[in-house]
Design an enzyme around this catalytic site. Structure first.
Site, short mmCIF file in Angstrom:
data_model
loop_
_atom_site.label_atom_id
_atom_site.label_comp_id
_atom_site.label_asym_id
_atom_site.label_seq_id
_atom_site.Cartn_x
_atom_site.Cartn_y
_atom_site.Cartn_z
N LYS A 175 0.94 -1.38 -0.07
CA LYS A 175 -0.08 0.00 -0.02
C LYS A 175 0.82 1.14 -0.26
CE LYS A 175 -4.48 1.48 2.06
NZ LYS A 175 -5.20 1.63 0.61
N GLU A 209 -8.15 -5.28 -9.91
CA GLU A 209 -8.65 -4.67 -8.91
C GLU A 209 -8.84 -3.02 -9.39
OE1 GLU A 209 -6.52 -3.73 -5.42
OE2 GLU A 209 -4.67 -3.76 -6.43
C1 LIG Z 1 -5.84 -0.52 -4.50
C2 LIG Z 1 -6.76 -1.16 -3.28
N1 LIG Z 1 -7.23 -2.37 -3.27
C3 LIG Z 1 -8.08 -2.68 -2.61
C4 LIG Z 1 -8.64 -1.89 -1.43
C5 LIG Z 1 -9.39 -2.38 -0.22
O1 LIG Z 1 -8.72 -2.70 0.74
P1 LIG Z 1 -9.47 -2.60 2.35
O2 LIG Z 1 -10.60 -3.45 2.17
O3 LIG Z 1 -8.38 -3.22 3.18
O4 LIG Z 1 -9.91 -1.42 2.60
C6 LIG Z 1 -7.92 -0.67 -1.47
C7 LIG Z 1 -8.24 0.34 -0.17
O5 LIG Z 1 -7.51 0.46 0.80
C8 LIG Z 1 -7.10 -0.36 -2.27
O6 LIG Z 1 -6.29 1.07 -2.01
#
Ligand SMILES: Cc1ncc(COP(=O)(O)O)c(C=O)c1O
Length: 330
Positions: A175, A209
């Site tokens: 992240k 995604e």
């Molecule tokens: C690229 C990305 N994919 C997926 C998610 C979903 O992750 P989470 O469910 O942990 O918020 C996020 C958000 O945090 C994201 O930035």
């Protein structure tokens, strides 16, 4: 309340890493950080962050959602960027202390307190492109937020991008800001050209995604989503929905699927994005090679609504927390 992410509690928590050790974290008044212009983060993007929420319950107390899992994901991100890895207990304690001091700032459900731990490399060296930052600052921000996608909101429209990737193979599950920078150009271009909300990145046809959420296909008895690999972010919401779906009797299928299969599947499956901000939101339309394809009748899917409610009930204390996802703040 202002736009998501633009309001902050008047304190934040800060810790420093120098000489191989973390300083004791301290809660302090929110103020600009003083950072040297040569700091590693400005030049070589040594930064990672987390995003999750604390909810206020009817009993007046607060609960943090999946705190230890988000701390673990932050540690994984830090490791992949060769940043100093925050101690799990220290980071969790920073979050807990901050939330405890601001329980009264948490809006009632469906509002929440969005928490944003951030780690940046502060080594003062503009010649360190191929060297890690041995110094770092870790801080946690808290931001009162409303319902990002209110229930009953219009369904989402996604551009299906079957060539470009959101990120890289080595950083897809990290992240880090650079991934969002990489997705920004294609996303803005798609918004302008097709009026879509997001881009669904499917490099070489592999459905992955969007810029900030995971993608799921849901029918009356099955949930399909990509299995965990290094190319995309391992969302906690994705994981939570898969577990709750299994409990509710859905078959949970983690498998790779292509754009060709996707276009076939949306004839009979609902589609949704999952993420901390969006919770679980219905996708109503896909745009592929200039053509609009409706998912079902284009409206919100009943199974998406059902699973979203199942998750929110746990978050708001209306259903039992059978997996121990919540950290109680007295
Ligand atoms: C690229 C990305 N994919 C997926 C998610 C979903 O992750 P989470 O469910 O942990 O918020 C996020 C958000 O945090 C994201 O930035």
């Amino acid at each position: 309340m202002g736009q998501f992410g633009t309001e902050f509690c008047d304190q934040f928590s800060v810790a420093r890493f120098e000489n191989d050790t973390w300083s004791a974290a301290a809660l302090q008044p929110l103020k600009p950080l003083q950072i040297h212009p040569a700091a590693h983060v400005f030049h070589y993007a040594s930064s990672c962050f987390e995003g999750f929420k604390a909810y206020r319950w009817e009993d007046g107390g607060a609960r943090i959602y999946r705190l230890s899992d988000h701390v673990a994901r932050m540690q994984k991100s830090a490791a992949s960027l060769r940043l100093p890895i925050p101690d799990a207990k220290m980071l969790a304690a920073m979050v807990v202390e901050l939330v405890a001091a601001h329980v009264d700032d948490i809006p009632e459900p469906p509002g929440s307190l969005y928490l944003r731990p951030t780690l940046i490399g502060t080594l003062e060296n503009i010649g360190a492109a191929a060297a890690p930052s041995s110094e770092a600052t870790l801080f946690v921000l808290a931001s009162p937020v409303g319902d990002y996608f209110a229930s009953g909101a219009p369904t989402l429209k996604l551009l299906v991008e079957d060539q470009r990737a959101r990120s890289t193979e080595q950083l897809g599950s990290t992240k880090t800001g650079g991934n969002y920078a990489a997705a920004l150009g294609p996303t803005l271009q798609a918004k302008e050209q097709y009026g879509v909300d997001q881009v669904l990145f499917c490099p070489n046809g592999d459905v992955q995604e969007t810029g900030a959420a995971n993608f799921l296909l849901i029918s009356d008895n099955e949930v399909i989503t990509k299995p965990l690999d290094s190319t995309f972010l391992h969302g906690m919401t994705r994981d939570s929905i898969l577990k709750l779906a299994g409990d509710l009797g859905y078959e949970v299928t983690e498998r790779n699927f292509t754009v060709t299969e996707l276009l076939e599947l949306v004839k009979t499956y609902e589609a949704a994005l999952s993420g901390t901000a969006a919770c679980l939101s219905s996708v109503g339309t896909l745009v592929y090679r200039g053509e609009e394809i409706k998912v079902g009748d284009g409206g919100a899917g009943p199974n998406v609504e059902k699973l979203r409610k199942a998750l929110q009930d746990v978050q708001y204390g209306l259903a039992p927390d059978t997996y121990g996802w919540l950290t109680e703040i007295a």
